[in-house]
Design an enzyme around this catalytic site. Structure first.
Site, PDB file in Angstrom:
ATOM      1  N   SER A   1      -2.701   5.563   5.049  1.00  0.00           N
ATOM      2  CA  SER A   1      -2.944   4.087   5.018  1.00  0.00           C
ATOM      3  C   SER A   1      -1.331   3.385   5.181  1.00  0.00           C
ATOM      4  O   SER A   1      -0.573   3.870   4.331  1.00  0.00           O
ATOM      5  CB  SER A   1      -3.583   3.531   3.991  1.00  0.00           C
ATOM      6  OG  SER A   1      -3.652   2.201   4.175  1.00  0.00           O
TER       7      SER A   1
ATOM      8  N   CYS B   1       6.570   0.965  -5.412  1.00  0.00           N
ATOM      9  CA  CYS B   1       6.365   0.598  -4.141  1.00  0.00           C
ATOM     10  C   CYS B   1       7.466  -0.365  -3.786  1.00  0.00           C
ATOM     11  O   CYS B   1       7.597  -1.324  -4.787  1.00  0.00           O
ATOM     12  CB  CYS B   1       5.137   0.111  -3.733  1.00  0.00           C
ATOM     13  SG  CYS B   1       4.948  -0.191  -1.793  1.00  0.00           S
TER      14      CYS B   1
ATOM     15  N   CYS C   1      -0.842  -7.015  -5.079  1.00  0.00           N
ATOM     16  CA  CYS C   1      -1.025  -5.540  -5.175  1.00  0.00           C
ATOM     17  C   CYS C   1      -0.153  -5.053  -6.591  1.00  0.00           C
ATOM     18  O   CYS C   1       0.907  -5.637  -7.095  1.00  0.00           O
ATOM     19  CB  CYS C   1      -0.277  -4.702  -4.227  1.00  0.00           C
ATOM     20  SG  CYS C   1      -0.370  -3.112  -4.379  1.00  0.00           S
TER      21      CYS C   1
ATOM     22  N   CYS D   1       3.701  -6.463  -1.481  1.00  0.00           N
ATOM     23  CA  CYS D   1       2.345  -7.227  -1.291  1.00  0.00           C
ATOM     24  C   CYS D   1       2.173  -8.429  -2.432  1.00  0.00           C
ATOM     25  O   CYS D   1       2.050  -7.419  -3.498  1.00  0.00           O
ATOM     26  CB  CYS D   1       1.197  -6.334  -0.728  1.00  0.00           C
ATOM     27  SG  CYS D   1       1.901  -5.575   0.815  1.00  0.00           S
TER      28      CYS D   1
ATOM     29  N   CYS E   1      -5.168  -0.174  -7.702  1.00  0.00           N
ATOM     30  CA  CYS E   1      -4.033   0.847  -7.732  1.00  0.00           C
ATOM     31  C   CYS E   1      -3.061   0.313  -8.384  1.00  0.00           C
ATOM     32  O   CYS E   1      -2.569  -0.878  -8.218  1.00  0.00           O
ATOM     33  CB  CYS E   1      -3.703   1.142  -6.216  1.00  0.00           C
ATOM     34  SG  CYS E   1      -3.398   2.866  -6.243  1.00  0.00           S
TER      35      CYS E   1
ATOM     36  N   GLU F   1      -0.755   7.569 -10.203  1.00  0.00           N
ATOM     37  CA  GLU F   1      -2.187   7.699 -10.408  1.00  0.00           C
ATOM     38  C   GLU F   1      -2.701   8.261  -9.091  1.00  0.00           C
ATOM     39  O   GLU F   1      -2.352   8.511  -8.083  1.00  0.00           O
ATOM     40  CB  GLU F   1      -2.836   6.281 -10.132  1.00  0.00           C
ATOM     41  CG  GLU F   1      -2.374   5.585 -11.574  1.00  0.00           C
ATOM     42  CD  GLU F   1      -2.684   3.940 -11.525  1.00  0.00           C
ATOM     43  OE1 GLU F   1      -3.701   3.548 -10.931  1.00  0.00           O
ATOM     44  OE2 GLU F   1      -2.110   3.070 -11.930  1.00  0.00           O
TER      45      GLU F   1
ATOM     46  N   HIS G   1      -4.835  -7.646   6.455  1.00  0.00           N
ATOM     47  CA  HIS G   1      -5.096  -8.698   5.460  1.00  0.00           C
ATOM     48  C   HIS G   1      -4.771 -10.165   6.007  1.00  0.00           C
ATOM     49  O   HIS G   1      -5.128 -10.956   5.174  1.00  0.00           O
ATOM     50  CB  HIS G   1      -4.145  -8.408   4.299  1.00  0.00           C
ATOM     51  CG  HIS G   1      -4.057  -7.115   3.630  1.00  0.00           C
ATOM     52  ND1 HIS G   1      -5.269  -6.480   3.406  1.00  0.00           N
ATOM     53  CD2 HIS G   1      -3.189  -6.158   3.106  1.00  0.00           C
ATOM     54  CE1 HIS G   1      -5.198  -5.499   2.885  1.00  0.00           C
ATOM     55  NE2 HIS G   1      -3.846  -5.086   2.747  1.00  0.00           N
TER      56      HIS G   1
ATOM     57  N   SER H   1      -3.218  -1.666   6.861  1.00  0.00           N
ATOM     58  CA  SER H   1      -3.250  -2.679   6.114  1.00  0.00           C
ATOM     59  C   SER H   1      -3.032  -4.133   6.865  1.00  0.00           C
ATOM     60  O   SER H   1      -1.726  -4.395   6.990  1.00  0.00           O
ATOM     61  CB  SER H   1      -2.581  -2.930   4.648  1.00  0.00           C
ATOM     62  OG  SER H   1      -3.044  -1.592   4.085  1.00  0.00           O
TER      63      SER H   1
ATOM     64  N   GLY I   1       2.410   3.319  -3.285  1.00  0.00           N
ATOM     65  CA  GLY I   1       3.392   3.573  -2.462  1.00  0.00           C
ATOM     66  C   GLY I   1       3.107   3.504  -0.972  1.00  0.00           C
ATOM     67  O   GLY I   1       1.883   3.357  -0.703  1.00  0.00           O
ATOM     68  N   GLU I   2       4.146   3.495  -0.107  1.00  0.00           N
ATOM     69  CA  GLU I   2       3.819   3.303   1.172  1.00  0.00           C
ATOM     70  C   GLU I   2       4.186   4.835   2.042  1.00  0.00           C
ATOM     71  O   GLU I   2       5.269   5.053   2.119  1.00  0.00           O
ATOM     72  CB  GLU I   2       4.795   2.402   1.832  1.00  0.00           C
ATOM     73  CG  GLU I   2       5.144   2.221   3.274  1.00  0.00           C
ATOM     74  CD  GLU I   2       4.016   2.156   4.066  1.00  0.00           C
ATOM     75  OE1 GLU I   2       2.704   1.514   3.672  1.00  0.00           O
ATOM     76  OE2 GLU I   2       3.706   2.883   5.296  1.00  0.00           O
TER      77      GLU I   2
HETATM   78  N1  SAH Z   1       0.976   1.272   1.265  1.00  0.00           N
HETATM   79  C1  SAH Z   1      -0.166   1.490   2.035  1.00  0.00           C
HETATM   80  C2  SAH Z   1      -0.959   2.301   1.056  1.00  0.00           C
HETATM   81  C3  SAH Z   1      -1.349   1.935  -0.236  1.00  0.00           C
HETATM   82  S1  SAH Z   1      -2.275   0.571  -0.764  1.00  0.00           S
HETATM   83  C4  SAH Z   1      -0.822   0.469   2.531  1.00  0.00           C
HETATM   84  O1  SAH Z   1      -0.389  -0.816   2.410  1.00  0.00           O
HETATM   85  O2  SAH Z   1      -1.662   0.594   3.468  1.00  0.00           O
HETATM   86  C5  SAH Z   1      -3.948   0.762  -0.250  1.00  0.00           C
HETATM   87  C6  SAH Z   1      -4.892  -0.332   0.142  1.00  0.00           C
HETATM   88  O3  SAH Z   1      -5.158  -1.297  -0.898  1.00  0.00           O
HETATM   89  C7  SAH Z   1      -3.926  -1.307   1.180  1.00  0.00           C
HETATM   90  O4  SAH Z   1      -4.792  -1.708   2.047  1.00  0.00           O
HETATM   91  C8  SAH Z   1      -3.665  -2.369   0.253  1.00  0.00           C
HETATM   92  O5  SAH Z   1      -3.171  -3.604   0.744  1.00  0.00           O
HETATM   93  C9  SAH Z   1      -4.798  -2.676  -0.733  1.00  0.00           C
HETATM   94  N2  SAH Z   1      -4.907  -3.134  -2.056  1.00  0.00           N
HETATM   95  C10 SAH Z   1      -3.549  -3.187  -2.643  1.00  0.00           C
HETATM   96  N3  SAH Z   1      -3.805  -3.857  -3.746  1.00  0.00           N
HETATM   97  C11 SAH Z   1      -5.082  -4.534  -3.643  1.00  0.00           C
HETATM   98  C12 SAH Z   1      -5.795  -5.135  -4.608  1.00  0.00           C
HETATM   99  N4  SAH Z   1      -5.690  -5.672  -5.628  1.00  0.00           N
HETATM  100  N5  SAH Z   1      -7.327  -5.412  -4.115  1.00  0.00           N
HETATM  101  C13 SAH Z   1      -7.680  -4.742  -3.121  1.00  0.00           C
HETATM  102  N6  SAH Z   1      -7.122  -3.907  -2.273  1.00  0.00           N
HETATM  103  C14 SAH Z   1      -5.712  -3.742  -2.526  1.00  0.00           C
END
Ligand code: SAH
Length: 341
Positions: free
Chosen positions: A188, A109, A116, A113, A330, A89, A213, A211, A156-157
């Site tokens: 990110s 990924c 996600c 998390c 995402c 996407e 959190h 990230s 993805g990361e």
């Molecule tokens: N892997 C990388 C980049 C992709 S995720 C990372 O973890 O930073 C991009 C951002 O979206 C990250 O901060 C992730 O924690 C956040 N994210 C993922 N799922 C989410 C959700 N359901 N609601 C809000 N933020 C979310």
């Protein structure tokens, strides 16, 4: 047959040299690729012979737009088909300062998390550098909009696909291609510490988002399994080294999840953790993913959290939510289309 775009630019130069060509040819072909050429035959400044021998030896892959959704706020979401039948996407967001595209770096990924959608089916494979570049080119072409900002916050990361990430960043920055300024790009990471140090050395002008959190080790481990390998104290040390080495502020992403990390105590701990650092906190109310059972923090709580951080010397803002009506979180569109199992 091998795909020409699968080669790094270095490898392309070597392949052309083997065909008796000078190195400037590689630049010409790169320009054609960035203009969206779908075949060698379109490359009219190459000789007929060269076009024929390239077509004999290589394919020229491209991504296809499988789904385009346009939100009432102008956000566009794309499901992009890859040559192997997988899909990823990308999301185009319109801001006052310009148009920003969020792209994916892997098919799925493996970071796990808990909140996600992208990680639910695990990682299938890394994206190649050209596939990331094609996300940009294809979305720009389809939307008819000039894209001048880029964030690597899709599926993805990025630091789990580091070599392709580097090749991609160099390609998208090249003035022969999109020529995107490094300062308009943000990568990110979920906190892969070795990647942060490498990135400070390799791309000191590109913005970094981390990230977070959570504000303590125990809480972070529950939300992000990667925290077990890369612990919070060491992560903060790596972030401090990054700001010292680059002089650039880090964006900390903090997704607010009801009852998990949105209390005043959490805000206080976060403020203590980040005080004095060159940083900004981006608060994002969770975009709920059905499978996780987690709920978004209330708007009032998000505002109180931001106010607490701000009044304790930590710059913070609440990220505006765009594309709510088009599965914006995402990984959701890809899941809905049954692409990850
Ligand atoms: N892997 C990388 C980049 C992709 S995720 C990372 O973890 O930073 C991009 C951002 O979206 C990250 O901060 C992730 O924690 C956040 N994210 C993922 N799922 C989410 C959700 N359901 N609601 C809000 N933020 C979310």
């Amino acid at each position: 047959m091998k795909d020409f775009k699968d080669l790094t630019r270095e490898e392309r130069r070597a392949a052309l040299k083997a065909l008796g060509q000078q190195s400037f040819r590689e630049g010409q072909i790169f320009e054609w690729i960035c203009r969206g050429a779908r075949s060698f035959d379109e490359m009219s400044n190459l000789s007929k012979e060269l076009r024929a021998s390239l077509s004999d030896s290589y394919t020229l892959g491209s991504l296809s737009v499988e789904v385009e959704q346009i939100s009432s706020d102008g956000t566009r979401k794309y499901l992009l088909g890859l040559p192997d039948g997988n899909s990823v996407e990308a999301v185009l967001m319109r801001y006052e300062y310009g148009n920003s595209l969020c792209i994916s770096t892997q098919v799925g990924c493996r970071m796990g998390c808990s909140f996600c959608a992208s990680t639910i089916g695990g990682k299938l494979r890394d994206l190649k550098a050209w596939e990331m570049l094609d996300e940009f080119l294809v979305c720009q072409e389809r939307s008819g909009l000039k894209l001048n900002h880029l964030v690597l916050m899709g599926i993805g990361e990025p630091f789990d696909n580091y070599a392709n990430l580097c090749e991609f960043l160099r390609q998208i920055h090249d003035p022969k291609g999109p020529g995107l300024s490094y300062r308009n790009i943000t990568v990110s990471t979920c906190g892969l510490i070795p990647g942060i140090a490498d990135f400070a050395r390799d791309f000191p002008q590109v913005n970094l988002a981390v990230s977070l959190h959570a504000s303590d080790q125990e809480e972070r481990e529950k939300l992000m399994p990667v925290a077990k390998a890369y612990r919070l104290p060491e992560l903060m040390d790596a972030c401090r080294s990054y700001t010292e080495a680059t002089g650039r502020r880090i964006s900390f992403e903090y997704t607010l999840i009801a009852g998990k990390n949105d209390s005043e105590e959490d805000a206080a701990r976060l403020a203590r953790l980040l005080r004095g650092m060159l940083c900004h906190v981006n608060l994002i109310r969770l975009n709920p993913v059905r499978e996780t059972g987690l709920r978004s923090a209330e708007q009032g709580k998000a505002q109180a959290f931001r106010d607490y951080l701000e009044s304790h010397g930590v710059p913070a803002s609440i990220r505006r939510t765009l594309g709510q009506d088009i599965d914006a979180a995402c990984g959701q569109l890809r899941k809905k289309m049954g692409q990850d199992f």
